[in-house]
Design a protein around this motif. Structure first.
Motif, PDB file in Angstrom:
ATOM      1  N   LEU A  14       2.478 -32.411  -1.390  1.00 41.30           N
ATOM      2  CA  LEU A  14       3.923 -32.122  -2.018  1.00 41.30           C
ATOM      3  C   LEU A  14       4.128 -32.932  -3.713  1.00 41.30           C
ATOM      4  CD1 LEU A  14       6.064 -31.219   0.910  1.00 41.30           C
ATOM      5  CD2 LEU A  14       5.335 -29.748  -0.626  1.00 41.30           C
ATOM      6  N   THR A  15       3.332 -33.921  -3.670  1.00 43.13           N
ATOM      7  CA  THR A  15       3.473 -34.808  -4.759  1.00 43.13           C
ATOM      8  C   THR A  15       3.300 -33.902  -6.189  1.00 43.13           C
ATOM      9  OG1 THR A  15       1.447 -35.769  -4.719  1.00 43.13           O
ATOM     10  CG2 THR A  15       3.117 -36.985  -3.782  1.00 43.13           C
ATOM     11  N   GLY A  16       2.588 -32.907  -5.706  1.00 40.82           N
ATOM     12  CA  GLY A  16       2.078 -31.929  -6.856  1.00 40.82           C
ATOM     13  C   GLY A  16       3.405 -31.113  -7.561  1.00 40.82           C
ATOM     14  N   LEU A  17       4.442 -31.182  -6.683  1.00 36.34           N
ATOM     15  CA  LEU A  17       5.896 -30.653  -7.465  1.00 36.34           C
ATOM     16  C   LEU A  17       6.307 -31.760  -8.645  1.00 36.34           C
ATOM     17  CD1 LEU A  17       7.740 -29.770  -4.005  1.00 36.34           C
ATOM     18  CD2 LEU A  17       6.638 -28.111  -5.779  1.00 36.34           C
ATOM     19  N   THR A  18       5.723 -32.769  -8.900  1.00 34.70           N
ATOM     20  CA  THR A  18       5.893 -33.677  -9.860  1.00 34.70           C
ATOM     21  C   THR A  18       5.657 -32.806 -11.164  1.00 34.70           C
ATOM     22  OG1 THR A  18       3.944 -34.637  -9.739  1.00 34.70           O
ATOM     23  CG2 THR A  18       5.912 -35.670  -8.858  1.00 34.70           C
ATOM     24  N   VAL A  19       4.755 -31.972 -11.075  1.00 33.09           N
ATOM     25  CA  VAL A  19       4.227 -31.140 -12.306  1.00 33.09           C
ATOM     26  C   VAL A  19       5.181 -30.299 -12.876  1.00 33.09           C
ATOM     27  CG1 VAL A  19       2.346 -29.629 -13.228  1.00 33.09           C
ATOM     28  CG2 VAL A  19       1.819 -31.534 -11.708  1.00 33.09           C
ATOM     29  N   PRO A  20       5.886 -29.376 -12.061  1.00 37.84           N
ATOM     30  CA  PRO A  20       6.637 -28.448 -12.451  1.00 37.84           C
ATOM     31  C   PRO A  20       8.178 -29.378 -12.944  1.00 37.84           C
ATOM     32  CG  PRO A  20       6.345 -28.131 -10.338  1.00 37.84           C
ATOM     33  CD  PRO A  20       5.310 -28.941 -10.648  1.00 37.84           C
ATOM     34  N   ILE A 119       2.537 -23.041 -10.262  1.00 40.86           N
ATOM     35  CA  ILE A 119       2.231 -24.590  -9.543  1.00 40.86           C
ATOM     36  C   ILE A 119       3.071 -24.659  -8.377  1.00 40.86           C
ATOM     37  CG2 ILE A 119       2.290 -26.962 -10.285  1.00 40.86           C
ATOM     38  CD1 ILE A 119       1.716 -26.252 -13.254  1.00 40.86           C
ATOM     39  N   ALA A 120       4.572 -24.674  -8.430  1.00 38.58           N
ATOM     40  CA  ALA A 120       5.372 -24.708  -7.382  1.00 38.58           C
ATOM     41  C   ALA A 120       4.886 -23.929  -6.334  1.00 38.58           C
ATOM     42  CB  ALA A 120       6.819 -24.419  -7.970  1.00 38.58           C
ATOM     43  N   LEU A 121       4.558 -22.756  -6.353  1.00 37.90           N
ATOM     44  CA  LEU A 121       4.204 -21.854  -5.268  1.00 37.90           C
ATOM     45  C   LEU A 121       2.917 -22.433  -4.687  1.00 37.90           C
ATOM     46  CD1 LEU A 121       4.344 -19.603  -3.267  1.00 37.90           C
ATOM     47  CD2 LEU A 121       3.682 -17.874  -5.170  1.00 37.90           C
ATOM     48  N   ALA A 122       2.022 -22.759  -5.521  1.00 38.43           N
ATOM     49  CA  ALA A 122       0.577 -23.219  -4.894  1.00 38.43           C
ATOM     50  C   ALA A 122       1.029 -24.521  -4.266  1.00 38.43           C
ATOM     51  CB  ALA A 122      -0.346 -23.337  -5.978  1.00 38.43           C
ATOM     52  N   THR A 123       1.843 -25.292  -4.516  1.00 39.17           N
ATOM     53  CA  THR A 123       1.991 -26.657  -3.899  1.00 39.17           C
ATOM     54  C   THR A 123       2.950 -26.425  -2.764  1.00 39.17           C
ATOM     55  OG1 THR A 123       2.059 -27.681  -6.056  1.00 39.17           O
ATOM     56  CG2 THR A 123       3.108 -28.871  -4.106  1.00 39.17           C
ATOM     57  N   LEU A 124       4.191 -25.819  -2.693  1.00 38.23           N
ATOM     58  CA  LEU A 124       4.979 -25.500  -1.433  1.00 38.23           C
ATOM     59  C   LEU A 124       4.590 -24.401  -0.637  1.00 38.23           C
ATOM     60  CD1 LEU A 124       7.557 -26.677  -0.503  1.00 38.23           C
ATOM     61  CD2 LEU A 124       8.869 -25.201  -1.897  1.00 38.23           C
ATOM     62  N   GLY A 125       4.316 -23.315  -1.162  1.00 37.61           N
ATOM     63  CA  GLY A 125       3.559 -22.330  -0.269  1.00 37.61           C
ATOM     64  C   GLY A 125       2.431 -22.754   0.387  1.00 37.61           C
ATOM     65  N   GLY A 157       6.898 -17.671  -1.895  1.00 36.95           N
ATOM     66  CA  GLY A 157       6.760 -17.062  -3.291  1.00 36.95           C
ATOM     67  C   GLY A 157       7.682 -16.211  -3.843  1.00 36.95           C
ATOM     68  N   MET A 158       8.390 -15.485  -3.176  1.00 33.82           N
ATOM     69  CA  MET A 158       9.470 -14.677  -3.718  1.00 33.82           C
ATOM     70  C   MET A 158      10.540 -15.556  -3.994  1.00 33.82           C
ATOM     71  SD  MET A 158       8.307 -11.387  -3.718  1.00 33.82           S
ATOM     72  CE  MET A 158       9.934 -10.520  -3.874  1.00 33.82           C
ATOM     73  N   ALA A 159      10.831 -16.511  -3.044  1.00 35.50           N
ATOM     74  CA  ALA A 159      12.036 -17.520  -3.349  1.00 35.50           C
ATOM     75  C   ALA A 159      11.916 -18.047  -4.628  1.00 35.50           C
ATOM     76  CB  ALA A 159      12.292 -18.134  -2.123  1.00 35.50           C
ATOM     77  N   ILE A 160      10.609 -18.547  -4.798  1.00 34.95           N
ATOM     78  CA  ILE A 160      10.469 -19.378  -5.908  1.00 34.95           C
ATOM     79  C   ILE A 160      10.368 -18.590  -7.309  1.00 34.95           C
ATOM     80  CG2 ILE A 160       8.797 -20.656  -7.153  1.00 34.95           C
ATOM     81  CD1 ILE A 160       8.131 -21.970  -4.375  1.00 34.95           C
ATOM     82  N   LEU A 161       9.614 -17.554  -7.226  1.00 35.54           N
ATOM     83  CA  LEU A 161       9.287 -16.635  -8.561  1.00 35.54           C
ATOM     84  C   LEU A 161      10.275 -16.001  -9.079  1.00 35.54           C
ATOM     85  CD1 LEU A 161       5.617 -15.829  -7.776  1.00 35.54           C
ATOM     86  CD2 LEU A 161       6.485 -17.263  -9.367  1.00 35.54           C
ATOM     87  N   THR A 162      11.042 -15.152  -8.033  1.00 32.38           N
ATOM     88  CA  THR A 162      12.048 -14.374  -8.364  1.00 32.38           C
ATOM     89  C   THR A 162      13.173 -14.590  -9.702  1.00 32.38           C
ATOM     90  OG1 THR A 162      11.907 -12.978  -6.332  1.00 32.38           O
ATOM     91  CG2 THR A 162      13.947 -12.411  -7.798  1.00 32.38           C
ATOM     92  N   PRO A 163      13.662 -15.792  -9.309  1.00 33.51           N
ATOM     93  CA  PRO A 163      14.688 -16.395 -10.352  1.00 33.51           C
ATOM     94  C   PRO A 163      13.720 -16.714 -11.800  1.00 33.51           C
ATOM     95  CG  PRO A 163      14.872 -17.428  -8.177  1.00 33.51           C
ATOM     96  CD  PRO A 163      13.620 -16.975  -8.181  1.00 33.51           C
ATOM     97  N   LEU A 164      12.632 -16.815 -11.575  1.00 33.53           N
ATOM     98  CA  LEU A 164      11.820 -17.207 -12.608  1.00 33.53           C
ATOM     99  C   LEU A 164      11.400 -16.006 -13.783  1.00 33.53           C
ATOM    100  CD1 LEU A 164       9.742 -20.118 -11.509  1.00 33.53           C
ATOM    101  CD2 LEU A 164      11.795 -20.394 -13.070  1.00 33.53           C
ATOM    102  N   VAL A 165      10.619 -15.156 -12.784  1.00 32.83           N
ATOM    103  CA  VAL A 165      10.026 -13.866 -13.722  1.00 32.83           C
ATOM    104  C   VAL A 165      10.438 -12.688 -13.296  1.00 32.83           C
ATOM    105  CG1 VAL A 165       7.958 -15.296 -14.093  1.00 32.83           C
ATOM    106  CG2 VAL A 165       8.160 -13.944 -11.843  1.00 32.83           C
ATOM    107  N   GLY A 166      11.581 -12.317 -12.291  1.00 28.99           N
ATOM    108  CA  GLY A 166      11.936 -11.311 -11.717  1.00 28.99           C
ATOM    109  C   GLY A 166      11.201 -10.563 -10.551  1.00 28.99           C
ATOM    110  N   LEU A 167      11.697  -9.789  -9.881  1.00 28.36           N
ATOM    111  CA  LEU A 167      11.351  -9.317  -8.643  1.00 28.36           C
ATOM    112  C   LEU A 167      10.272  -8.705  -8.556  1.00 28.36           C
ATOM    113  CD1 LEU A 167      12.312  -8.692  -5.592  1.00 28.36           C
ATOM    114  CD2 LEU A 167      13.339  -6.519  -6.300  1.00 28.36           C
ATOM    115  N   ILE A 168       9.664  -7.653  -9.269  1.00 29.69           N
ATOM    116  CA  ILE A 168       8.287  -7.139  -9.373  1.00 29.69           C
ATOM    117  C   ILE A 168       7.043  -8.033  -9.698  1.00 29.69           C
ATOM    118  CG2 ILE A 168       6.915  -5.220 -10.305  1.00 29.69           C
ATOM    119  CD1 ILE A 168       9.106  -4.465  -8.509  1.00 29.69           C
TER     120      ILE A 168
END
Length: 207
Positions: A14-20, A119-125, A157-168
């Motif tokens: 989870l230290t990978g979250l330092t990147v985002p 990066i956040a999804l690859a780390t936390l997911g 992934g849905m929780a992280i990505l949706t606010p950033l890039v949209g639902l689809i």
């Protein structure tokens, strides 16, 4: 690997979250510098992780210049690292090198929201998939993965990505990441996971 060891491993992962986090706080240029320096440091130190003879020589030198208490703490840290290292990783390129390489590529080539999300999804997911799968996985596939773990990754992934890039785009990116995580795509899932999510999201956004 036991759940206790898995938790220790994922806590380090989870230290990978330092990147985002650095990207959000300082921007693209500083993030590339941060990841690039980390990558170079990881590569330089990698032989000392793999070649036991080199580590022994370092310990001998340390015994001459530092107190026994410091050497003991270094050995304790080494034991913790060995404890969470999977067998197939002991004599191959370490996961953090793949992670840093992929992060640099993703930050350099993709827009901010896509890079941060991938990066956040690859780390936390990945962490949640392993922990949920190990703890609650009841429906196993032949490769040892579980429905529960894969679902945990997808929902993360849905929780992280949706606010950033949209639902689809979030749906497509989460699905691509789930597949990459499930099949441990080469050369290493810490590399392929980030790229799979970033490429999938970017392609959808480009349509």
């Amino acid at each position: 690997m036991s759940i206790k060891r898995e938790l220790k491993r994922k806590a380090l992962h989870l230290t990978g979250l330092t990147v985002p986090a650095v990207y959000l706080l300082l921007g693209k240029t500083y993030t590339l510098t941060f990841v690039g320096v980390a990558f170079i440091l990881f590569v330089v130190l990698e032989p000392f992780r793999v070649i036991e003879e080199w580590r022994d020589r370092i310990k001998e030198k340390l015994n001459l210049y530092v107190s026994p208490e410091v050497v003991e703490k270094i050995e304790l840290l080494e034991n913790h690292i060995n404890d969470i290292t999977r067998e197939h990783e002991r004599n191959r390129v370490a996961a953090h090198i793949y992670f840093a390489a992929a992060s640099f590529i993703v930050v350099y080539f993709f827009p901010e929201g896509v890079a941060i999300g991938a990066i956040a999804l690859a780390t936390l997911g990945d962490a949640l998939a392993a922990i949920i799968g190990k703890t609650f996985g009841r429906h196993r596939f032949s490769n040892g993965k579980s429905v529960e773990g894969s679902l945990a990754y997808f929902l993360t992934g849905m929780a992280i990505l949706t606010p950033l890039v949209g639902l689809i785009p979030a749906f497509v990116g989460s699905f691509a990441g789930t597949i990459a995580e499930f099949y441990n795509l080469p050369p290493d899932d810490n590399f392929s996971n980030q790229l799979a999510v970033a490429v999938a999201v970017y392609l959808v956004l480009s349509l």
